[in-house]
Design a protein around this motif. Structure first.
Motif, short mmCIF file in Angstrom:
data_model
loop_
_atom_site.label_atom_id
_atom_site.label_comp_id
_atom_site.label_asym_id
_atom_site.label_seq_id
_atom_site.Cartn_x
_atom_site.Cartn_y
_atom_site.Cartn_z
N ARG A 33 0.91 -1.33 0.06
CA ARG A 33 -0.08 0.54 0.42
C ARG A 33 0.73 1.47 0.20
NH1 ARG A 33 -3.21 -3.37 4.12
NH2 ARG A 33 -1.81 -2.45 5.88
N LEU A 34 2.12 1.24 0.64
CA LEU A 34 2.87 2.24 0.27
C LEU A 34 3.63 2.74 -0.62
CD1 LEU A 34 4.50 1.82 4.24
CD2 LEU A 34 2.30 3.44 3.66
N ALA A 35 3.98 1.28 -1.97
CA ALA A 35 4.95 1.24 -2.73
C ALA A 35 3.51 1.99 -3.86
CB ALA A 35 5.19 0.17 -3.27
N ALA A 36 2.19 2.19 -3.27
CA ALA A 36 1.17 2.31 -3.83
C ALA A 36 0.86 3.92 -4.30
CB ALA A 36 -0.38 1.77 -4.14
N ARG A 37 1.76 5.11 -3.00
CA ARG A 37 1.95 6.32 -3.27
C ARG A 37 3.41 6.99 -3.43
NH1 ARG A 37 0.80 6.32 3.28
NH2 ARG A 37 -2.21 4.85 3.37
N PRO A 38 2.76 8.07 -4.56
CA PRO A 38 3.31 8.30 -5.04
C PRO A 38 4.82 8.98 -3.18
CG PRO A 38 2.26 9.67 -5.36
CD PRO A 38 1.58 8.30 -4.82
N ARG A 39 6.11 8.05 -4.31
CA ARG A 39 6.65 9.05 -3.04
C ARG A 39 8.32 10.63 -2.99
NH1 ARG A 39 12.44 5.33 -1.29
NH2 ARG A 39 13.00 6.34 0.20
N LYS A 40 7.94 11.38 -1.82
CA LYS A 40 8.27 12.30 -2.75
C LYS A 40 9.58 12.92 -1.76
CE LYS A 40 4.21 14.82 -0.11
NZ LYS A 40 3.85 15.74 0.68
N ASN A 41 9.86 13.30 -3.12
CA ASN A 41 11.68 13.65 -2.85
C ASN A 41 12.33 14.12 -2.21
OD1 ASN A 41 11.43 16.59 -3.67
ND2 ASN A 41 11.47 15.37 -6.16
N TRP A 42 13.37 13.94 -1.73
CA TRP A 42 13.88 15.27 -0.98
C TRP A 42 14.00 16.43 -0.87
CZ3 TRP A 42 17.08 18.82 -0.20
CH2 TRP A 42 17.99 19.68 0.69
N PHE A 43 14.14 17.21 -2.08
CA PHE A 43 13.28 18.22 -1.70
C PHE A 43 11.88 19.04 -0.85
CE2 PHE A 43 11.76 22.11 -4.11
CZ PHE A 43 13.27 23.21 -3.76
N GLN A 44 11.02 18.09 -1.44
CA GLN A 44 9.12 17.62 -2.00
C GLN A 44 9.11 18.02 -0.07
OE1 GLN A 44 7.88 15.25 -4.09
NE2 GLN A 44 7.36 17.00 -5.67
N ARG A 45 9.85 16.46 0.63
CA ARG A 45 9.76 16.31 2.04
C ARG A 45 10.56 17.48 2.95
NH1 ARG A 45 12.70 11.22 0.75
NH2 ARG A 45 14.37 11.85 1.27
N GLN A 46 11.08 19.05 2.88
CA GLN A 46 11.83 20.01 2.98
C GLN A 46 10.69 20.71 3.74
OE1 GLN A 46 14.65 18.89 4.21
NE2 GLN A 46 13.90 17.58 3.14
N ASN A 47 11.20 21.46 4.68
CA ASN A 47 10.04 23.21 4.36
C ASN A 47 10.57 24.16 3.82
OD1 ASN A 47 12.62 24.23 6.11
ND2 ASN A 47 12.17 23.10 7.58
N GLY A 48 9.43 24.99 3.63
CA GLY A 48 9.74 26.03 3.26
C GLY A 48 11.18 26.95 3.64
N GLY A 49 11.44 26.79 4.54
CA GLY A 49 12.92 27.82 4.77
C GLY A 49 14.21 26.63 3.87
N VAL A 50 14.00 25.25 3.87
CA VAL A 50 14.59 24.43 4.00
C VAL A 50 15.28 24.86 2.16
CG1 VAL A 50 15.98 22.88 3.26
CG2 VAL A 50 15.62 22.83 5.48
N THR A 104 13.94 27.37 0.14
CA THR A 104 13.94 28.82 -0.22
C THR A 104 16.13 28.66 0.35
OG1 THR A 104 12.46 29.31 0.87
CG2 THR A 104 14.53 30.96 0.70
N LEU A 105 17.05 27.99 1.02
CA LEU A 105 18.04 27.68 0.70
C LEU A 105 18.57 26.94 -0.43
CD1 LEU A 105 18.77 27.62 5.10
CD2 LEU A 105 19.13 29.49 3.57
N VAL A 106 17.81 26.41 -0.49
CA VAL A 106 18.35 25.30 -1.54
C VAL A 106 18.49 25.94 -2.60
CG1 VAL A 106 18.13 22.92 -3.26
CG2 VAL A 106 17.50 23.07 -0.36
#
Length: 210
Positions: free
Chosen positions: A28-45, A47-49
């Motif tokens: 069931r977890l594999a069926a969900r689209p997995r977020k990449n590293w950038f998408q998992r970060q908050n807005g501040g991170v 922006t810094l990236v």
């Protein structure tokens, strides 16, 4: 009839629950689209990236034109053919790399495709740094090396125009003239990229110095 129908619906509901419970959680977890590293970060991170990426592009452009190109041009400048190819490889070579990636996309092993994707991504980033600016135009380079560099750099700039020309040519020749439907295959796109790369090399070897 009413009692039998309700009992049947309860049985169906129980069966669906059992079926859902039998599905492994990992599936069931594999069926969900997995977020990449950038998408998992908050807005501040994020922006810094982004700011770091912009600074890296600007700094990389100045480093490439201010240090790498003059040093490399001084080394290969005495051999015209080698000098032109060395200059062309930074920008024009990226299109050849994309061609190799596309040609082998359907036949290569997944690990090979992954490695090729990394190579073309890095090479494309380097090619983007080659785009000439006012600062770049003031850098003195050996003429053969300069010709190769500018052939690749202006090839990067002309990419949208080249894509439009290829799309129009495909529509006229394949769709209208040959009456074939469908998009070009990965192999066809790859050979187009290789041809465009070779055209830039020829341009750098001849036309820029005529």
């Amino acid at each position: 009839m009413g009692s039998s129908g309700r009992r049947k619906r309860r049985q169906q509901l129980s069966q669906r629950r059992r079926d859902a419970a039998s599905v492994p959680a990992a599936t069931r977890l594999a069926a969900r689209p997995r977020k990449n590293w950038f998408q998992r970060q908050n807005g501040g991170v994020r922006t810094l990236v982004v700011l770091g990426a912009v600074a890296s592009v600007v700094g990389g452009h100045f480093l490439l034109w201010g240090a790498v190109f003059p040093a490399l041009g001084g080394v290969v400048g005495r051999v015209p053919v080698v000098s032109t190819v060395a200059g062309w490889a930074f920008g024009g070579g990226a299109f050849a790399a994309w061609g190799v990636f596309a040609i082998n996309y359907d036949t290569a092993r997944p690990v090979t495709v992954k490695r090729l994707r990394v190579v073309v991504s890095v090479w494309t980033a380097v090619a983007a740094l080659c785009v000439p600016t006012r600062y770049a135009n003031g850098i003195s380079l050996p003429v053969d090396f300069w010709a190769g560099v500018y052939a690749g750099a202006y090839g990067v700039i002309a990419t949208p125009l080249a894509l439009c020309a290829v799309a129009l040519g495909w529509w006229l020749l394949v769709t209208k003239l040959l009456r074939r439907k469908g998009e070009p295959s990965h192999q066809a796109i790859g050979w187009m990229c290789v041809g465009y790369s070779a055209l830039l090399l020829v341009w750098g070897s001849t036309l820029l110095r005529m």
